[in-house]
Design a protein around this motif. Structure first.
Motif, PDB file in Angstrom:
ATOM      1  N   LEU A 302       0.842  -1.209   0.000  1.00  0.00           N
ATOM      2  CA  LEU A 302       0.000   0.000   0.000  1.00  0.00           C
ATOM      3  C   LEU A 302       0.874   1.255   0.000  1.00  0.00           C
ATOM      4  CD1 LEU A 302      -2.798  -1.009   2.549  1.00  0.00           C
ATOM      5  CD2 LEU A 302      -3.028  -0.722   0.062  1.00  0.00           C
ATOM      6  N   ALA A 303       1.944   1.220   0.794  1.00  0.00           N
ATOM      7  CA  ALA A 303       2.848   2.370   0.844  1.00  0.00           C
ATOM      8  C   ALA A 303       3.521   2.592  -0.509  1.00  0.00           C
ATOM      9  CB  ALA A 303       3.889   2.170   1.934  1.00  0.00           C
ATOM     10  N   LEU A 304       3.965   1.525  -1.150  1.00  0.00           N
ATOM     11  CA  LEU A 304       4.586   1.665  -2.467  1.00  0.00           C
ATOM     12  C   LEU A 304       3.582   2.158  -3.497  1.00  0.00           C
ATOM     13  CD1 LEU A 304       6.775  -1.579  -2.586  1.00  0.00           C
ATOM     14  CD2 LEU A 304       7.577   0.783  -2.370  1.00  0.00           C
ATOM     15  N   GLY A 305       2.332   1.723  -3.368  1.00  0.00           N
ATOM     16  CA  GLY A 305       1.301   2.224  -4.278  1.00  0.00           C
ATOM     17  C   GLY A 305       1.088   3.711  -4.126  1.00  0.00           C
ATOM     18  N   LEU A 306       1.061   4.197  -2.884  1.00  0.00           N
ATOM     19  CA  LEU A 306       0.925   5.639  -2.659  1.00  0.00           C
ATOM     20  C   LEU A 306       2.127   6.396  -3.215  1.00  0.00           C
ATOM     21  CD1 LEU A 306      -0.476   5.765   1.001  1.00  0.00           C
ATOM     22  CD2 LEU A 306      -1.703   6.282  -1.119  1.00  0.00           C
ATOM     23  N   ALA A 307       3.316   5.818  -3.030  1.00  0.00           N
ATOM     24  CA  ALA A 307       4.518   6.494  -3.522  1.00  0.00           C
ATOM     25  C   ALA A 307       4.553   6.542  -5.047  1.00  0.00           C
ATOM     26  CB  ALA A 307       5.764   5.785  -2.993  1.00  0.00           C
ATOM     27  N   ALA A 308       3.952   5.548  -5.688  1.00  0.00           N
ATOM     28  CA  ALA A 308       3.988   5.476  -7.150  1.00  0.00           C
ATOM     29  C   ALA A 308       2.951   6.374  -7.818  1.00  0.00           C
ATOM     30  CB  ALA A 308       3.776   4.035  -7.609  1.00  0.00           C
ATOM     31  N   LEU A 309       2.045   6.934  -7.038  1.00  0.00           N
ATOM     32  CA  LEU A 309       1.045   7.822  -7.629  1.00  0.00           C
ATOM     33  C   LEU A 309       1.723   9.025  -8.270  1.00  0.00           C
ATOM     34  CD1 LEU A 309      -1.724   7.812  -4.861  1.00  0.00           C
ATOM     35  CD2 LEU A 309      -1.785   6.681  -7.098  1.00  0.00           C
ATOM     36  N   PRO A 310       1.152   9.557  -9.355  1.00  0.00           N
ATOM     37  CA  PRO A 310       1.765  10.718 -10.020  1.00  0.00           C
ATOM     38  C   PRO A 310       1.930  11.885  -9.060  1.00  0.00           C
ATOM     39  CG  PRO A 310       0.018   9.780 -11.368  1.00  0.00           C
ATOM     40  CD  PRO A 310      -0.072   9.100 -10.046  1.00  0.00           C
ATOM     41  N   ARG A 311       3.045  12.546  -9.188  1.00  0.00           N
ATOM     42  CA  ARG A 311       3.323  13.716  -8.355  1.00  0.00           C
ATOM     43  C   ARG A 311       2.495  14.894  -8.843  1.00  0.00           C
ATOM     44  NH1 ARG A 311       7.957  15.167  -5.430  1.00  0.00           N
ATOM     45  NH2 ARG A 311       9.008  13.329  -6.268  1.00  0.00           N
ATOM     46  N   ARG A 312       1.869  15.587  -7.917  1.00  0.00           N
ATOM     47  CA  ARG A 312       1.092  16.794  -8.248  1.00  0.00           C
ATOM     48  C   ARG A 312       1.802  17.997  -7.636  1.00  0.00           C
ATOM     49  NH1 ARG A 312      -5.190  14.925  -7.125  1.00  0.00           N
ATOM     50  NH2 ARG A 312      -5.249  13.229  -8.682  1.00  0.00           N
ATOM     51  N   ASP A 313       2.539  18.684  -8.451  1.00  0.00           N
ATOM     52  CA  ASP A 313       3.290  19.835  -7.960  1.00  0.00           C
ATOM     53  C   ASP A 313       2.370  21.032  -7.790  1.00  0.00           C
ATOM     54  OD1 ASP A 313       5.670  18.473  -8.021  1.00  0.00           O
ATOM     55  OD2 ASP A 313       5.984  18.905 -10.154  1.00  0.00           O
ATOM     56  N   ARG A 314       2.506  21.729  -6.704  1.00  0.00           N
ATOM     57  CA  ARG A 314       1.718  22.928  -6.457  1.00  0.00           C
ATOM     58  C   ARG A 314       2.146  24.088  -7.334  1.00  0.00           C
ATOM     59  NH1 ARG A 314       1.162  23.100   0.193  1.00  0.00           N
ATOM     60  NH2 ARG A 314       0.027  21.123   0.393  1.00  0.00           N
ATOM     61  N   SER A 315       3.421  24.152  -7.655  1.00  0.00           N
ATOM     62  CA  SER A 315       3.936  25.250  -8.487  1.00  0.00           C
ATOM     63  C   SER A 315       4.674  24.659  -9.681  1.00  0.00           C
ATOM     64  CB  SER A 315       4.885  26.145  -7.672  1.00  0.00           C
ATOM     65  OG  SER A 315       5.912  25.358  -7.127  1.00  0.00           O
ATOM     66  N   PRO A 316       3.934  24.255 -10.724  1.00  0.00           N
ATOM     67  CA  PRO A 316       4.570  23.605 -11.876  1.00  0.00           C
ATOM     68  C   PRO A 316       5.599  24.494 -12.528  1.00  0.00           C
ATOM     69  CG  PRO A 316       2.327  24.290 -12.390  1.00  0.00           C
ATOM     70  CD  PRO A 316       2.478  24.485 -10.940  1.00  0.00           C
ATOM     71  N   VAL A 317       6.629  23.861 -13.044  1.00  0.00           N
ATOM     72  CA  VAL A 317       7.708  24.583 -13.682  1.00  0.00           C
ATOM     73  C   VAL A 317       7.293  24.880 -15.122  1.00  0.00           C
ATOM     74  CG1 VAL A 317      10.101  24.509 -14.399  1.00  0.00           C
ATOM     75  CG2 VAL A 317       9.396  23.473 -12.229  1.00  0.00           C
ATOM     76  N   THR A 318       7.414  26.098 -15.498  1.00  0.00           N
ATOM     77  CA  THR A 318       7.104  26.486 -16.885  1.00  0.00           C
ATOM     78  C   THR A 318       8.401  26.795 -17.590  1.00  0.00           C
ATOM     79  OG1 THR A 318       6.873  28.796 -16.271  1.00  0.00           O
ATOM     80  CG2 THR A 318       4.891  27.445 -16.167  1.00  0.00           C
ATOM     81  N   LEU A 319       8.408  26.544 -18.870  1.00  0.00           N
ATOM     82  CA  LEU A 319       9.605  26.770 -19.661  1.00  0.00           C
ATOM     83  C   LEU A 319       9.544  28.126 -20.354  1.00  0.00           C
ATOM     84  CD1 LEU A 319      10.093  23.267 -21.253  1.00  0.00           C
ATOM     85  CD2 LEU A 319      11.198  24.254 -19.246  1.00  0.00           C
ATOM     86  N   ALA A 320       8.510  28.909 -20.052  1.00  0.00           N
ATOM     87  CA  ALA A 320       8.419  30.261 -20.672  1.00  0.00           C
ATOM     88  C   ALA A 320       9.341  31.212 -19.937  1.00  0.00           C
ATOM     89  CB  ALA A 320       6.979  30.760 -20.618  1.00  0.00           C
ATOM     90  N   SER A 321       9.925  32.119 -20.658  1.00  0.00           N
ATOM     91  CA  SER A 321      10.838  33.083 -20.048  1.00  0.00           C
ATOM     92  C   SER A 321      10.032  34.232 -19.442  1.00  0.00           C
ATOM     93  CB  SER A 321      11.804  33.599 -21.082  1.00  0.00           C
ATOM     94  OG  SER A 321      11.103  34.187 -22.174  1.00  0.00           O
TER      95      SER A 321
END
Length: 321
Positions: A302-321
């Motif tokens: 169960l712990a590994l399943g939780l760890a494998a869930l997609p990461r949801r970043d609060r502040s996504p990195v944008t490649l725009a300048s």
């Protein structure tokens, strides 16, 4: 743009440490090494069990009859029982319908089998003479004979035990090559009791030790990588606490039988002759404590399943300048 590049570099710079299994901070610093070690021990036990399959089959009736006739002449040991498998549960080969037996407290009955025979009634000669003759014949046939272990007891001639009788039980152990003989000789005189019981079985094959060592090392490394990855992947996420708790539960359940079983088993080994050590898994309390292992494994998954869930970043990195 420079801030974005720096952020991306920092993120990728953390990947190697996570991949190398370095645990995150906090509770993971404790449970990751412990989980890695116990996973290594479980892997070593599993590898050693697989290596047991390289053993010769248990002695058949012909081989056992030759040994019994040589060592215990004049005793009625013609009824020889041969086992159905190398390891048995209550004398039966392990099957799907015996899994319940292993999980619900009787896992300790999973043991190496043996070919055996017994003689009933009063001994035809004193028990001491039976032991002396057996030791002499074993030595002459090239067996290594260990010092007999003698214990005292009480036997009853009837159901009410109106006339209790003192008896002695002598255990005789010998080894020749990969074959081990265990004999129990009693001085009892009851007609329906056993005065001589003999078992012959195989010693662990040579592949057991290197397989156990290699399995332990590989399992510990794999555990370190996997659990370290899980702890770092969930660092800073809401699931981090739940993952720590689940892995902590798994680690405690896996380790719990070890300090309870290993010292008593060591004391048992030092207290009486052992031509071969008990199997690796018994030192870990398995499969007697297999229910704890299964519950711990479910918590870890169960712990590994939780760890494998997609990461949801609060502040996504944008490649725009």
């Amino acid at each position: 743009m420079s801030a974005t590049v720096t952020s991306v570099a920092r993120r990728f710079g953390q990947l190697p440490r996570g991949l190398l299994g370095r645990p995150s901070r906090g509770a993971a610093v404790v449970w990751v090494p412990l989980a890695a070690v116990i996973c290594g021990l479980f892997s070593g036990a599993l590898a050693s069990r697989a290596a047991w399959e390289t053993s010769r089959p248990q002695p058949d009736r012909a081989e056992a009859a030759t040994i019994l006739t040589t060592v215990f002449p004049g005793h009625d040991l013609d009824e020889i029982d041969t086992p159905p498998a190398l390891f048995v549960v209550y004398g039966h080969a392990l099957r799907l319908n015996t899994v319940k037996t292993l999980l619900l407290g009787d896992g300790g009955e999973y043991q190496e089998s043996a070919t055996g025979a017994a003689a009933f009634g009063a001994p035809p000669v004193p028990a001491e003479q039976i032991v002396a003759v057996a030791r002499e014949r074993l030595t002459g046939a090239g067996w290594r004979v260990y010092d007999p272990q003698v214990s005292d007891g009480i036997s009853c001639a009837d159901k009410t035990c109106a006339t209790p009788q003192a008896i002695t039980d002598t255990t005789l152990i010998a080894r020749r090559g990969d074959t081990i003989l265990n004999a129990s000789v009693s001085s009892q005189t009851a007609v329906d009791a056993t005065y001589l019981a003999v078992e012959v079985h195989r010693a662990p094959p040579p592949a057991v030790v290197p397989a156990g060592v290699l399995g332990t090392l590989l399992g510990a490394v794999a555990g370190w990588l996997v659990f370290g990855w899980a702890s770092r992947r969930t660092e800073g996420r809401r699931s981090h606490g739940a993952v720590n708790v689940l892995f902590g539960v798994a680690t405690v359940l896996w380790w719990l039988p070890v300090p309870l079983v290993a010292p008593s088993l060591l004391h048992h080994h030092l207290g009486e002759p052992h031509p071969a050590w008990h199997p690796f898994w018994e030192w870990l309390g398995q499969p007697a404590a297999s229910l704890l292992f299964v519950v711990g494994a479910v918590s870890a998954l169960l712990a590994l399943g939780l760890a494998a869930l997609p990461r949801r970043d609060r502040s996504p990195v944008t490649l725009a300048s």
